[in-house]
Design a protein around this motif. Structure first.
Motif, PDB file in Angstrom:
ATOM      1  N   CYS A 181      -5.908  -1.415  -4.238  1.00 38.56           N
ATOM      2  CA  CYS A 181      -5.948   0.018  -4.469  1.00 38.56           C
ATOM      3  C   CYS A 181      -4.567   0.396  -5.123  1.00 38.56           C
ATOM      4  CB  CYS A 181      -5.770   0.874  -3.191  1.00 38.56           C
ATOM      5  SG  CYS A 181      -7.445   0.821  -2.300  1.00 38.56           S
ATOM      6  N   GLY A 182      -4.385   1.211  -6.038  1.00 38.39           N
ATOM      7  CA  GLY A 182      -3.199   1.513  -6.678  1.00 38.39           C
ATOM      8  C   GLY A 182      -2.050   2.420  -5.990  1.00 38.39           C
ATOM      9  N   PRO A 183      -1.079   2.816  -6.597  1.00 38.84           N
ATOM     10  CA  PRO A 183      -0.829   2.400  -7.997  1.00 38.84           C
ATOM     11  C   PRO A 183      -0.720   1.163  -7.968  1.00 38.84           C
ATOM     12  CG  PRO A 183       1.090   3.513  -7.279  1.00 38.84           C
ATOM     13  CD  PRO A 183      -0.007   3.393  -6.076  1.00 38.84           C
ATOM     14  N   ILE A 184      -1.159   0.564  -9.317  1.00 39.61           N
ATOM     15  CA  ILE A 184      -0.936  -0.935  -9.424  1.00 39.61           C
ATOM     16  C   ILE A 184       0.148  -1.137 -10.408  1.00 39.61           C
ATOM     17  CG2 ILE A 184      -2.267  -3.047 -10.228  1.00 39.61           C
ATOM     18  CD1 ILE A 184      -4.958  -1.727  -9.278  1.00 39.61           C
ATOM     19  N   PHE A 185       1.238  -1.815  -9.980  1.00 41.28           N
ATOM     20  CA  PHE A 185       2.171  -1.788 -10.915  1.00 41.28           C
ATOM     21  C   PHE A 185       2.264  -3.491 -11.756  1.00 41.28           C
ATOM     22  CE2 PHE A 185       3.955   1.179  -7.505  1.00 41.28           C
ATOM     23  CZ  PHE A 185       4.397   2.080  -8.400  1.00 41.28           C
ATOM     24  N   THR A 186       2.744  -3.438 -12.628  1.00 44.51           N
ATOM     25  CA  THR A 186       2.413  -4.566 -13.516  1.00 44.51           C
ATOM     26  C   THR A 186       3.371  -5.784 -12.776  1.00 44.51           C
ATOM     27  OG1 THR A 186       4.319  -4.054 -14.899  1.00 44.51           O
ATOM     28  CG2 THR A 186       2.224  -3.534 -15.585  1.00 44.51           C
ATOM     29  N   ASP A 187       4.400  -5.466 -12.274  1.00 47.90           N
ATOM     30  CA  ASP A 187       5.203  -6.677 -11.518  1.00 47.90           C
ATOM     31  C   ASP A 187       4.803  -6.934 -10.285  1.00 47.90           C
ATOM     32  OD1 ASP A 187       6.247  -3.989 -10.518  1.00 47.90           O
ATOM     33  OD2 ASP A 187       8.283  -4.428 -10.556  1.00 47.90           O
ATOM     34  N   ILE A 188       4.683  -5.968  -9.196  1.00 45.97           N
ATOM     35  CA  ILE A 188       4.190  -6.156  -7.829  1.00 45.97           C
ATOM     36  C   ILE A 188       2.631  -6.025  -7.573  1.00 45.97           C
ATOM     37  CG2 ILE A 188       6.493  -5.470  -7.047  1.00 45.97           C
ATOM     38  CD1 ILE A 188       5.645  -3.043  -6.004  1.00 45.97           C
ATOM     39  N   GLY A 189       1.931  -5.241  -8.463  1.00 49.89           N
ATOM     40  CA  GLY A 189       0.601  -5.272  -8.256  1.00 49.89           C
ATOM     41  C   GLY A 189       0.223  -3.950  -7.386  1.00 49.89           C
ATOM     42  N   GLY A 190      -1.089  -4.107  -6.839  1.00 50.22           N
ATOM     43  CA  GLY A 190      -1.236  -3.022  -5.905  1.00 50.22           C
ATOM     44  C   GLY A 190      -1.250  -3.525  -4.341  1.00 50.22           C
ATOM     45  N   VAL A 191      -1.952  -2.945  -3.557  1.00 53.52           N
ATOM     46  CA  VAL A 191      -2.195  -3.192  -2.247  1.00 53.52           C
ATOM     47  C   VAL A 191      -3.675  -3.313  -1.656  1.00 53.52           C
ATOM     48  CG1 VAL A 191      -1.759  -2.557   0.245  1.00 53.52           C
ATOM     49  CG2 VAL A 191       0.043  -1.768  -1.696  1.00 53.52           C
ATOM     50  N   CYS A 192      -3.943  -4.566  -1.118  1.00 50.71           N
ATOM     51  CA  CYS A 192      -5.443  -4.506  -0.599  1.00 50.71           C
ATOM     52  C   CYS A 192      -5.856  -3.717   0.417  1.00 50.71           C
ATOM     53  CB  CYS A 192      -5.557  -6.047  -0.285  1.00 50.71           C
ATOM     54  SG  CYS A 192      -5.560  -7.304  -1.936  1.00 50.71           S
ATOM     55  N   ARG A 193      -6.946  -3.057   0.420  1.00 48.51           N
ATOM     56  CA  ARG A 193      -7.152  -2.280   1.870  1.00 48.51           C
ATOM     57  C   ARG A 193      -8.512  -2.604   1.993  1.00 48.51           C
ATOM     58  NH1 ARG A 193      -2.416  -0.411   2.850  1.00 48.51           N
ATOM     59  NH2 ARG A 193      -1.385   1.019   1.261  1.00 48.51           N
ATOM     60  N   LEU A 194      -8.660  -2.639   3.347  1.00 46.05           N
ATOM     61  CA  LEU A 194     -10.175  -2.970   4.018  1.00 46.05           C
ATOM     62  C   LEU A 194     -10.697  -1.435   4.088  1.00 46.05           C
ATOM     63  CD1 LEU A 194     -12.223  -4.730   4.859  1.00 46.05           C
ATOM     64  CD2 LEU A 194     -11.125  -4.561   7.068  1.00 46.05           C
ATOM     65  N   LEU A 195     -11.651  -1.082   3.203  1.00 41.91           N
ATOM     66  CA  LEU A 195     -12.302   0.378   3.088  1.00 41.91           C
ATOM     67  C   LEU A 195     -13.449   0.323   3.864  1.00 41.91           C
ATOM     68  CD1 LEU A 195     -11.537   1.347  -0.647  1.00 41.91           C
ATOM     69  CD2 LEU A 195     -10.137   1.961   1.273  1.00 41.91           C
ATOM     70  N   GLY A 196     -13.629   1.601   4.478  1.00 35.87           N
ATOM     71  CA  GLY A 196     -15.179   1.785   5.205  1.00 35.87           C
ATOM     72  C   GLY A 196     -16.073   2.169   3.995  1.00 35.87           C
ATOM     73  N   PRO A 197     -17.235   2.035   4.621  1.00 40.03           N
ATOM     74  CA  PRO A 197     -18.245   2.295   3.620  1.00 40.03           C
ATOM     75  C   PRO A 197     -18.406   3.265   2.719  1.00 40.03           C
ATOM     76  CG  PRO A 197     -19.362   2.158   5.949  1.00 40.03           C
ATOM     77  CD  PRO A 197     -17.750   2.158   6.142  1.00 40.03           C
ATOM     78  N   GLU A 198     -17.649   4.527   3.398  1.00 45.83           N
ATOM     79  CA  GLU A 198     -17.616   5.925   2.701  1.00 45.83           C
ATOM     80  C   GLU A 198     -16.305   6.128   2.126  1.00 45.83           C
ATOM     81  OE1 GLU A 198     -20.412   7.799   1.779  1.00 45.83           O
ATOM     82  OE2 GLU A 198     -21.639   6.343   2.878  1.00 45.83           O
ATOM     83  N   GLU A 199     -15.489   5.129   2.102  1.00 43.45           N
ATOM     84  CA  GLU A 199     -14.014   5.373   1.554  1.00 43.45           C
ATOM     85  C   GLU A 199     -13.812   4.849   0.303  1.00 43.45           C
ATOM     86  OE1 GLU A 199     -11.297   5.118   5.497  1.00 43.45           O
ATOM     87  OE2 GLU A 199     -11.959   3.270   4.975  1.00 43.45           O
ATOM     88  N   VAL A 200     -12.830   5.446  -0.368  1.00 43.26           N
ATOM     89  CA  VAL A 200     -12.352   5.131  -1.860  1.00 43.26           C
ATOM     90  C   VAL A 200     -10.892   5.155  -1.950  1.00 43.26           C
ATOM     91  CG1 VAL A 200     -14.371   6.068  -2.963  1.00 43.26           C
ATOM     92  CG2 VAL A 200     -12.539   7.407  -2.610  1.00 43.26           C
ATOM     93  N   CYS A 201     -10.308   4.307  -2.860  1.00 46.23           N
ATOM     94  CA  CYS A 201      -8.882   4.519  -2.868  1.00 46.23           C
ATOM     95  C   CYS A 201      -8.472   5.572  -3.427  1.00 46.23           C
ATOM     96  CB  CYS A 201      -8.268   3.389  -3.882  1.00 46.23           C
ATOM     97  SG  CYS A 201      -8.780   1.576  -3.676  1.00 46.23           S
ATOM     98  N   ALA A 202      -7.325   6.131  -2.761  1.00 42.50           N
ATOM     99  CA  ALA A 202      -6.709   7.505  -3.335  1.00 42.50           C
ATOM    100  C   ALA A 202      -6.379   7.441  -4.734  1.00 42.50           C
ATOM    101  CB  ALA A 202      -5.634   7.798  -2.487  1.00 42.50           C
ATOM    102  N   LEU A 203      -6.002   6.363  -5.512  1.00 48.10           N
ATOM    103  CA  LEU A 203      -5.353   6.207  -6.713  1.00 48.10           C
ATOM    104  C   LEU A 203      -6.289   4.950  -7.485  1.00 48.10           C
ATOM    105  CD1 LEU A 203      -1.458   6.345  -6.298  1.00 48.10           C
ATOM    106  CD2 LEU A 203      -3.311   8.238  -7.226  1.00 48.10           C
TER     107      LEU A 203
END
Length: 73
Positions: free
Chosen positions: A51-73
Motif C-alpha cells: 500500500c502507498g504512498p509508495i516512495f521511490t527510496d523507502i517504498g510502501g508498506v505491506c498490509r494484510l487486508l481483509g476480503p473486502e478491504e482495499v489500500c487507501a492510496l
C-alpha cells in the motif's frame, strides 16, 4: 464544601484522562512495518498487499487486508 471540591477534582481528572486517551493518535512503530518495493524492490509476503504512498527510496508498506478491504492510496 471539602467533599464537593474532592468530587469535582475527581471528575475533572477522569474527564482529562479519558480526553487524552481519545485524542491521542495511535502510531505504528516503524519496526512493525514491512516495507515493499522502493530501492530494494522487495515484494510483500504472500497474501499481503503493498500500500502507498509508495516512495521511490523507502517504498510502501505491506498490509494484510481483509476480503473486502482495499489500500487507501
Amino acid at each position: 464544601m471539602v467533599n464537593y471540591l474532592r468530587n469535582l477534582l475527581a471528575v475533572v481528572a477522569i474527564v482529562a484522562s479519558v480526553g487524552n486517551v481519545v485524542a491521542s493518535p495511535v502510531e505504528a512503530a516503524p519496526a512493525d512495518e514491512i516495507r515493499c518495493l522502493g530501492e530494494t524492490n522487495n515484494p510483500c509476503p504472500t497474501g499481503w498487499t503493498c500500500c502507498g504512498p509508495i516512495f521511490t527510496d523507502i517504498g510502501g508498506v505491506c498490509r494484510l487486508l481483509g476480503p473486502e478491504e482495499v489500500c487507501a492510496l
